[in-house]
Design a protein around this motif. Structure first.
Motif, PDB file in Angstrom:
ATOM      1  N   LYS A  88       0.795  -1.150   0.305  1.00 50.42           N
ATOM      2  CA  LYS A  88       0.012  -0.119   0.027  1.00 50.42           C
ATOM      3  C   LYS A  88       0.887   1.366   0.159  1.00 50.42           C
ATOM      4  CE  LYS A  88      -3.868   1.729   2.639  1.00 50.42           C
ATOM      5  NZ  LYS A  88      -4.910   1.738   3.664  1.00 50.42           N
ATOM      6  N   GLU A  89       1.799   1.045   0.841  1.00 52.01           N
ATOM      7  CA  GLU A  89       2.644   2.517   1.107  1.00 52.01           C
ATOM      8  C   GLU A  89       3.609   2.899  -0.055  1.00 52.01           C
ATOM      9  OE1 GLU A  89       2.275   4.129   3.637  1.00 52.01           O
ATOM     10  OE2 GLU A  89       3.895   5.522   3.348  1.00 52.01           O
ATOM     11  N   SER A  90       3.990   1.587  -0.909  1.00 49.69           N
ATOM     12  CA  SER A  90       4.828   1.584  -2.166  1.00 49.69           C
ATOM     13  C   SER A  90       4.219   2.125  -3.363  1.00 49.69           C
ATOM     14  CB  SER A  90       5.165   0.073  -2.448  1.00 49.69           C
ATOM     15  OG  SER A  90       4.288  -0.481  -3.061  1.00 49.69           O
ATOM     16  N   GLY A  91       2.920   2.348  -3.367  1.00 48.74           N
ATOM     17  CA  GLY A  91       2.354   2.851  -4.632  1.00 48.74           C
ATOM     18  C   GLY A  91       2.058   1.857  -5.634  1.00 48.74           C
ATOM     19  N   LEU A  92       2.149   0.600  -5.454  1.00 50.94           N
ATOM     20  CA  LEU A  92       2.041  -0.428  -6.396  1.00 50.94           C
ATOM     21  C   LEU A  92       0.794  -0.614  -6.920  1.00 50.94           C
ATOM     22  CD1 LEU A  92       3.662  -2.396  -7.894  1.00 50.94           C
ATOM     23  CD2 LEU A  92       3.401  -4.220  -5.971  1.00 50.94           C
ATOM     24  N   VAL A  93       0.613  -0.459  -8.051  1.00 51.85           N
ATOM     25  CA  VAL A  93      -0.543  -0.899  -8.907  1.00 51.85           C
ATOM     26  C   VAL A  93      -0.346  -1.689  -9.885  1.00 51.85           C
ATOM     27  CG1 VAL A  93      -1.804   1.575  -8.458  1.00 51.85           C
ATOM     28  CG2 VAL A  93      -0.290   1.035 -10.301  1.00 51.85           C
ATOM     29  N   GLY A  94      -1.501  -2.465 -10.340  1.00 54.09           N
ATOM     30  CA  GLY A  94      -1.191  -3.277 -11.515  1.00 54.09           C
ATOM     31  C   GLY A  94      -0.646  -2.777 -12.783  1.00 54.09           C
ATOM     32  N   LEU A  95       0.574  -3.380 -13.351  1.00 50.93           N
ATOM     33  CA  LEU A  95       1.187  -2.572 -14.317  1.00 50.93           C
ATOM     34  C   LEU A  95       0.804  -2.935 -15.771  1.00 50.93           C
ATOM     35  CD1 LEU A  95       4.704  -3.024 -13.068  1.00 50.93           C
ATOM     36  CD2 LEU A  95       3.147  -1.339 -12.499  1.00 50.93           C
ATOM     37  N   SER A  96      -0.483  -3.622 -15.697  1.00 48.28           N
ATOM     38  CA  SER A  96      -0.924  -4.019 -17.156  1.00 48.28           C
ATOM     39  C   SER A  96      -2.012  -3.071 -17.751  1.00 48.28           C
ATOM     40  CB  SER A  96      -1.621  -5.625 -17.443  1.00 48.28           C
ATOM     41  OG  SER A  96      -2.563  -5.510 -16.270  1.00 48.28           O
ATOM     42  N   GLY A  97      -2.270  -1.980 -16.989  1.00 47.90           N
ATOM     43  CA  GLY A  97      -3.302  -1.101 -17.573  1.00 47.90           C
ATOM     44  C   GLY A  97      -4.199  -0.393 -16.785  1.00 47.90           C
ATOM     45  N   ALA A  98      -4.900  -1.008 -15.799  1.00 49.38           N
ATOM     46  CA  ALA A  98      -6.098  -0.479 -15.214  1.00 49.38           C
ATOM     47  C   ALA A  98      -5.557   0.173 -14.083  1.00 49.38           C
ATOM     48  CB  ALA A  98      -7.226  -1.477 -14.888  1.00 49.38           C
ATOM     49  N   ALA A  99      -4.126  -0.264 -13.657  1.00 50.50           N
ATOM     50  CA  ALA A  99      -3.566   0.491 -12.470  1.00 50.50           C
ATOM     51  C   ALA A  99      -4.480   0.168 -10.981  1.00 50.50           C
ATOM     52  CB  ALA A  99      -3.368   2.022 -12.471  1.00 50.50           C
ATOM     53  N   PHE A 100      -4.947  -0.914 -10.746  1.00 54.52           N
ATOM     54  CA  PHE A 100      -5.753  -1.138  -9.828  1.00 54.52           C
ATOM     55  C   PHE A 100      -4.932  -1.351  -8.591  1.00 54.52           C
ATOM     56  CE2 PHE A 100      -8.288  -4.260  -6.979  1.00 54.52           C
ATOM     57  CZ  PHE A 100      -9.456  -3.391  -6.644  1.00 54.52           C
TER      58      PHE A 100
END
Ligand code: SF4
Ligand code: SF4
Length: 420
Positions: free
Chosen positions: A122-134
């Motif tokens: 959560k802290e790292s700003g990690l989102v799905g990298l394939s497009g939707a950025a969830f």
């Protein structure tokens, strides 16, 4: 459900290796996550920020952070072109110090508690990298027992090879992270899914995967939209679901996202760079490279030997799902996996709808694009037709014999009923 064979065209960027890019010293960090621009900005002009620091966070239900990709001084705020071809507000930062070194921790990732895993992601700003950025942590924020982790390396869009490159060059790290996730969440199995015809990947993975008893590789056919998670799950597990894979105890992460999880957990490195493909007959040197959030495409083009023509079309994303971009002031963001540059591209002329129903038979989301188009003026009817289920794969536009850009009508309908 029908799938379509689309021209592969991956060899042009795949054969180009992985290039080193000179980054310059001005970065425009977009204040957006996916399509969500409703963020609280945490920095102001004159502030000093360090690489990996959060500089904004989202306010909505799916909370996550926007991360600075460099260490430097905030010069102000400017608008730049985002992958949706809309202008977004960016934090302009001038780099003043060299990159930090992110050393591997000695600790095993698998010793981490579930809560630590979620907090760090959560802290790292990690989102799905394939497009939707969830936000990635959200997929694991569940009391439900997860029974399968699917690592999606299908990359079914033409031209794009960033996921393949990550898998080939970071296979040990990807397996380590995958295995750790299985341990932390007590998940019995992980399946890495790739296209059956991809022998290079198959050999590379199988050399390593044998030592991980809970991880196996499955192959799927080389068709579009095989990489869509509903199709993968049907293919490798013979399971269907209504809205989210978690309904059936399944989590799907794209392979680049799994590598980013490794970097967050093993290197304490937040999400501020990613592998991207730049390809197409409009760029002289199609290739893959690691790019930091906030760089501009126009500052990269010359390093790829420039355009091949004065008449080029830039697409952010792949040829099926991507968005045509009006200029090369395009800012790099975590969810931008590909830039396609085409020369002398001509839009095929459209004719009237032939009522052939192809867009309905082929629709990945099993909705009725042509009926949605017809009902654009009638919100109540639209709601029944569920345009919100559209995954924007572009297959309806591709398959339409009348060359009607039918996906754009479905998008419009989505907005009309209040979807994003
Ligand atoms: S873009 Fe949307 S409407 Fe068109 S085929 Fe894909 S899911 Fe269906
Ligand atoms: S595929 Fe094209 S021509 Fe056929 S029904 Fe759909 S919109 Fe009309």
């Amino acid at each position: 459900m029908f799938y379509v064979k689309v021209p592969d065209k991956k060899e042009c960027s795949f054969n180009g290796g992985i290039k080193n890019i000179n980054e310059g010293n001005l970065f425009y960090i977009p204040l957006v996550v996916g399509k969500d621009t409703n963020v609280t900005t945490l920095v102001k002009k004159g502030d000093f920020v360090s690489q990996g620091q959060k500089i904004a966070n989202t306010k909505g239900d799916f909370k996550t952070n926007v991360i600075s990709s460099i260490t430097g001084e905030v010069l102000g705020f400017e608008e730049k072109t985002y992958l949706t071809n809309e202008k977004v507000r960016c934090v302009l930062i001038k780099k003043t110090e060299e990159d930090k070194t992110f050393e591997k921790t000695d600790k095993k990732i698998s010793d981490m508690s579930k809560q630590d895993f979620l907090d760090k992601l959560k802290e790292s700003g990690l989102v799905g990298l394939s497009g939707a950025a969830f936000p990635t942590y959200y997929k694991y924020s569940t009391e439900k027992q997860i029974n399968t982790l699917i690592v999606n390396a299908v990359e079914c869009e033409s031209y794009i090879t960033a996921d393949q490159k990550i898998l080939l060059t970071k296979i040990e790290e990807i397996l380590e992270a995958t295995d750790a996730i299985l341990e932390i969440f007590d998940i019995p199995e992980a399946i890495i899914v790739i296209k059956s015809k991809n022998k290079k990947l198959k050999d590379a993975i199988e050399d390593f995967v044998g030592t991980y008893l809970k991880i196996r590789v499955e192959f799927v056919s080389d068709h579009y939209t095989m990489g869509y998670e509903k199709n993968i799950i049907k293919e490798v597990k013979n399971i269907t679901y209504e809205k989210y894979p978690l309904e059936k105890g399944i989590v799907v992460n794209n392979v680049s996202t799994i590598y980013a999880i490794y970097e967050v957990l093993k290197l304490n490195k937040p999400l501020f760079e990613r592998m991207i493909t730049v390809t197409g007959d409009g760029i002289k040197e199609p290739t893959n490279f690691v790019v930091k959030t906030g760089m501009l495409f126009k500052d990269i083009v010359d390093q790829l030997s420039g355009y091949t023509s004065d008449n080029i079309t830039i697409v952010a994303g792949g040829p099926m799902m991507g968005e045509s971009i009006s200029n090369d002031d395009l800012v790099m963001s975590p969810n931008l996996n590909n830039i396609l540059v085409l020369k002398d591209f001509k839009q095929e002329e459209k004719t009237s709808c032939l009522r052939c129903g192809k867009c309905m038979s082929y629709c990945t989301a099993e909705i009725s694009p042509v009926l949605i188009k017809d009902a654009l003026e009638d919100v109540n009817k639209l709601k029944e037709l569920r345009p919100d289920k559209c995954v924007e794969c572009g297959l309806c536009s591709y398959i339409c014999p009348a060359k009607i850009p039918i996906r754009e009508y479905v998008r419009e309908a989505k907005k009309e009923i209040g979807g994003s």
